[in-house]
Design a protein around this motif. Structure first.
Motif, PDB file in Angstrom:
ATOM      1  N   HIS A 134       3.305   3.841  -7.696  1.00 21.83           N
ATOM      2  CA  HIS A 134       3.432   5.391  -6.867  1.00 21.83           C
ATOM      3  C   HIS A 134       3.364   6.549  -7.805  1.00 21.83           C
ATOM      4  O   HIS A 134       3.436   6.152  -9.243  1.00 21.83           O
ATOM      5  CB  HIS A 134       4.675   5.513  -6.138  1.00 21.83           C
ATOM      6  N   ASP A 135       3.308   7.764  -7.507  1.00 24.86           N
ATOM      7  CA  ASP A 135       3.254   8.873  -8.527  1.00 24.86           C
ATOM      8  C   ASP A 135       4.541   8.829  -9.446  1.00 24.86           C
ATOM      9  O   ASP A 135       5.464   8.604  -8.900  1.00 24.86           O
ATOM     10  CB  ASP A 135       3.213  10.193  -7.732  1.00 24.86           C
ATOM     11  N   ALA A 177      -6.290 -12.367  -4.977  1.00 26.62           N
ATOM     12  CA  ALA A 177      -5.832 -11.321  -6.037  1.00 26.62           C
ATOM     13  C   ALA A 177      -6.955 -10.298  -6.005  1.00 26.62           C
ATOM     14  O   ALA A 177      -8.167 -10.825  -6.107  1.00 26.62           O
ATOM     15  CB  ALA A 177      -5.680 -11.950  -7.432  1.00 26.62           C
ATOM     16  N   HIS A 178      -6.710  -8.995  -5.937  1.00 29.20           N
ATOM     17  CA  HIS A 178      -7.917  -7.890  -6.000  1.00 29.20           C
ATOM     18  C   HIS A 178      -7.781  -7.375  -7.332  1.00 29.20           C
ATOM     19  O   HIS A 178      -6.969  -7.561  -8.057  1.00 29.20           O
ATOM     20  CB  HIS A 178      -7.397  -6.869  -4.850  1.00 29.20           C
ATOM     21  N   ALA A 179      -8.782  -6.715  -7.844  1.00 31.94           N
ATOM     22  CA  ALA A 179      -8.975  -5.837  -9.040  1.00 31.94           C
ATOM     23  C   ALA A 179      -9.698  -4.616  -8.599  1.00 31.94           C
ATOM     24  O   ALA A 179     -11.010  -4.560  -8.822  1.00 31.94           O
ATOM     25  CB  ALA A 179      -9.949  -7.147  -9.863  1.00 31.94           C
ATOM     26  N   LYS A 180      -8.930  -3.928  -8.666  1.00 37.19           N
ATOM     27  CA  LYS A 180      -9.288  -2.314  -8.608  1.00 37.19           C
ATOM     28  C   LYS A 180      -8.198  -1.634  -9.753  1.00 37.19           C
ATOM     29  O   LYS A 180      -7.511  -2.193 -10.231  1.00 37.19           O
ATOM     30  CB  LYS A 180      -9.298  -1.521  -7.572  1.00 37.19           C
ATOM     31  N   ASP A 181      -8.904  -0.626 -10.222  1.00 31.84           N
ATOM     32  CA  ASP A 181      -7.851   0.239 -11.462  1.00 31.84           C
ATOM     33  C   ASP A 181      -7.340   1.404 -10.750  1.00 31.84           C
ATOM     34  O   ASP A 181      -7.761   1.680  -9.487  1.00 31.84           O
ATOM     35  CB  ASP A 181      -8.806   0.660 -12.530  1.00 31.84           C
ATOM     36  N   ILE A 182      -6.386   2.106 -11.403  1.00 32.47           N
ATOM     37  CA  ILE A 182      -5.735   3.397 -11.236  1.00 32.47           C
ATOM     38  C   ILE A 182      -5.902   4.174 -12.200  1.00 32.47           C
ATOM     39  O   ILE A 182      -5.410   3.862 -13.540  1.00 32.47           O
ATOM     40  CB  ILE A 182      -4.351   3.149 -10.482  1.00 32.47           C
ATOM     41  N   SER A 183      -6.170   5.323 -12.065  1.00 31.84           N
ATOM     42  CA  SER A 183      -6.147   6.404 -13.073  1.00 31.84           C
ATOM     43  C   SER A 183      -5.020   7.462 -12.809  1.00 31.84           C
ATOM     44  O   SER A 183      -4.875   7.744 -11.743  1.00 31.84           O
ATOM     45  CB  SER A 183      -7.340   7.298 -13.092  1.00 31.84           C
ATOM     46  N   PHE A 184      -4.232   7.720 -13.597  1.00 24.90           N
ATOM     47  CA  PHE A 184      -3.036   8.602 -13.692  1.00 24.90           C
ATOM     48  C   PHE A 184      -3.608   9.992 -14.349  1.00 24.90           C
ATOM     49  O   PHE A 184      -2.357  10.849 -14.447  1.00 24.90           O
ATOM     50  CB  PHE A 184      -1.861   7.988 -14.592  1.00 24.90           C
ATOM     51  N   LYS A 185      -4.849  10.142 -14.569  1.00 24.20           N
ATOM     52  CA  LYS A 185      -5.340  11.571 -15.230  1.00 24.20           C
ATOM     53  C   LYS A 185      -5.250  12.380 -14.212  1.00 24.20           C
ATOM     54  O   LYS A 185      -6.228  12.224 -13.373  1.00 24.20           O
ATOM     55  CB  LYS A 185      -6.542  11.017 -16.267  1.00 24.20           C
ATOM     56  N   GLY A 186      -4.787  13.501 -14.292  1.00 27.48           N
ATOM     57  CA  GLY A 186      -4.764  14.540 -13.331  1.00 27.48           C
ATOM     58  C   GLY A 186      -4.155  14.011 -11.722  1.00 27.48           C
ATOM     59  O   GLY A 186      -3.215  13.337 -12.023  1.00 27.48           O
ATOM     60  N   GLU A 232       0.849  -1.162   0.107  1.00 22.80           N
ATOM     61  CA  GLU A 232      -0.101  -0.077   0.121  1.00 22.80           C
ATOM     62  C   GLU A 232       0.953   1.124   0.171  1.00 22.80           C
ATOM     63  O   GLU A 232       1.861   1.046   0.826  1.00 22.80           O
ATOM     64  CB  GLU A 232      -1.020  -0.103   1.201  1.00 22.80           C
ATOM     65  N   ALA A 233       0.850   2.361  -0.936  1.00 22.17           N
ATOM     66  CA  ALA A 233       1.588   3.031  -1.074  1.00 22.17           C
ATOM     67  C   ALA A 233       1.649   4.289   0.226  1.00 22.17           C
ATOM     68  O   ALA A 233       2.690   4.923   0.230  1.00 22.17           O
ATOM     69  CB  ALA A 233       1.204   4.177  -2.277  1.00 22.17           C
ATOM     70  N   THR A 265      -3.524  11.335  -9.212  1.00 22.29           N
ATOM     71  CA  THR A 265      -3.669   9.666  -9.260  1.00 22.29           C
ATOM     72  C   THR A 265      -4.599   9.232  -8.125  1.00 22.29           C
ATOM     73  O   THR A 265      -4.708   9.679  -7.140  1.00 22.29           O
ATOM     74  CB  THR A 265      -2.103   9.093  -8.915  1.00 22.29           C
ATOM     75  N   GLU A 266      -5.556   8.319  -8.726  1.00 30.05           N
ATOM     76  CA  GLU A 266      -6.677   7.766  -7.764  1.00 30.05           C
ATOM     77  C   GLU A 266      -7.104   6.456  -8.277  1.00 30.05           C
ATOM     78  O   GLU A 266      -6.934   6.265  -9.319  1.00 30.05           O
ATOM     79  CB  GLU A 266      -7.866   8.954  -7.951  1.00 30.05           C
ATOM     80  N   PHE A 267      -7.658   6.016  -7.343  1.00 33.25           N
ATOM     81  CA  PHE A 267      -8.045   4.528  -7.516  1.00 33.25           C
ATOM     82  C   PHE A 267      -9.680   4.652  -8.076  1.00 33.25           C
ATOM     83  O   PHE A 267     -10.385   5.520  -7.785  1.00 33.25           O
ATOM     84  CB  PHE A 267      -8.125   3.675  -6.300  1.00 33.25           C
ATOM     85  N   VAL A 268      -9.942   3.924  -9.129  1.00 27.16           N
ATOM     86  CA  VAL A 268     -11.334   3.580  -9.871  1.00 27.16           C
ATOM     87  C   VAL A 268     -11.606   2.365  -9.985  1.00 27.16           C
ATOM     88  O   VAL A 268     -10.843   1.388  -9.930  1.00 27.16           O
ATOM     89  CB  VAL A 268     -11.383   4.398 -10.997  1.00 27.16           C
ATOM     90  N   ALA A 269     -12.938   2.082 -10.552  1.00 24.45           N
ATOM     91  CA  ALA A 269     -13.321   0.856 -10.735  1.00 24.45           C
ATOM     92  C   ALA A 269     -12.729   0.355 -12.074  1.00 24.45           C
ATOM     93  O   ALA A 269     -12.253   0.887 -12.845  1.00 24.45           O
ATOM     94  CB  ALA A 269     -14.944   0.891 -10.945  1.00 24.45           C
ATOM     95  N   ALA A 270     -12.485  -0.927 -11.733  1.00 19.46           N
ATOM     96  CA  ALA A 270     -11.993  -1.949 -12.910  1.00 19.46           C
ATOM     97  C   ALA A 270     -12.493  -1.680 -14.202  1.00 19.46           C
ATOM     98  O   ALA A 270     -13.730  -1.509 -14.351  1.00 19.46           O
ATOM     99  CB  ALA A 270     -11.974  -3.522 -12.544  1.00 19.46           C
TER     100      ALA A 270
END
Length: 277
Positions: free
Chosen positions: A190-191, A215-224, A156-157, A226-231
């Motif tokens: 990480h950023d 195993a987990h399945a969540k997504d990460i958005s690097f636009k703007g 976890e970052a 950085t945040e976790f989002v739905a897969a």
């Protein structure tokens, strides 16, 4: 690996039968279970055996597989009394897992941040914080041994275990084969890592792949920011992530989280299309 599961807490209700109804309506039978869905605190201090029997009965009725039980407390809490209380509650959590035949109890290695265990603090890098982590680990490992459960740790970052390398160091330092890895591809970043997608994923699996138990399945958005989002809503290379999981021999469910109940159908469809290729 064919099944899609979910964090039970995605369904923000304290009625277990209704939780299971909604889960099965979504075509999901695997879950990382949170006791809040049974109308209890996530880490209770006391639970009546009749309540546990009710959970077991409903779980069997709806044919739900409880793949893991949430046991997250701040293992390096700057408040020593809170840390001790967390350990005491974790003892019961391991007993509950044994009663309900749940093989894994999840950990939060924590942060020295006083506001939240999910926020970074520079003190996480201190030797004294590592020592706190190892003392807590020694305590809870006894509970895991007594109840024959696996302890699942993630990178976890924001936590003291913030990279695959530190996770490996932790597992080796524990001296126990009860500590295993919950792999979450989004948590490896990480950023500034967006451009190194393939490298970050492959290195993470090279270091931790042999010890993955969930195993987990969540997504990460690097636009703007950085945040976790739905897969399916971010930038994670899920095809590579799932391919790497398969190569480790992982055969468990892929557990969705970091999404709302409304986002479940779209994310599930997205993951199933990749799994079925």
């Amino acid at each position: 690996m064919k099944e899609i599961g979910i964090f039970s807490r995605t369904y923000e209700i304290g009625d277990l039968e209704e939780t299971y109804r909604r889960m099965t309506a979504n075509g999901i039978t695997h879950t990382q279970f949170n006791l809040s869905n049974a109308g209890l605190p996530s880490l209770p201090e006391h639970v009546a055996e009749t309540k546990l029997e009710e959970i077991r009965t409903l779980t069997a009725k709806y044919n739900i597989r409880l793949d893991a039980l949430s046991g997250t407390f701040n293992m390096i809490d700057p408040d020593e009394e809170a840390r001790k209380k967390g350990c005491d509650q974790f003892k019961l959590q391991c007993q509950i897992a044994r009663y309900l035949c749940i093989p894994i109890v999840t950990l939060c290695t924590g942060s020295k941040n006083k506001e939240s265990k999910w926020k970074w603090h520079e003190d996480n890098t201190k030797q004294s914080s590592w020592d706190d982590l190892m003392r807590t680990t020694e305590t809870i490992l006894k509970y895991a041994d007594d109840n024959d459960v696996i302890l699942g740790v993630e990178t976890e970052a924001s936590n003291i275990i913030c990279s695959p390398e530190i996770a490996r160091k932790y597992m080796d330092a524990s001296g126990s084969d009860r500590i295993k890895i919950i792999m979450d591809g989004a948590n490896l970043f990480h950023d500034g890592d967006a451009a190194d997608m393939e490298k970050v994923l492959k290195e993470g699996f090279e270091i931790l792949g042999r010890d993955i138990v969930l195993a987990h399945a969540k997504d990460i958005s690097f636009k703007g920011n950085t945040e976790f989002v739905a897969a399916g809503q971010g930038d994670l290379d899920f095809r590579l992530y799932i391919d790497l999981l398969k190569k480790t021999g992982y055969e468990g469910a892929l557990i969705m989280h970091g999404l709302s109940e409304e986002q479940i159908p779209a994310s599930k469809k997205f993951l199933e299309e990749i799994l079925n290729v």
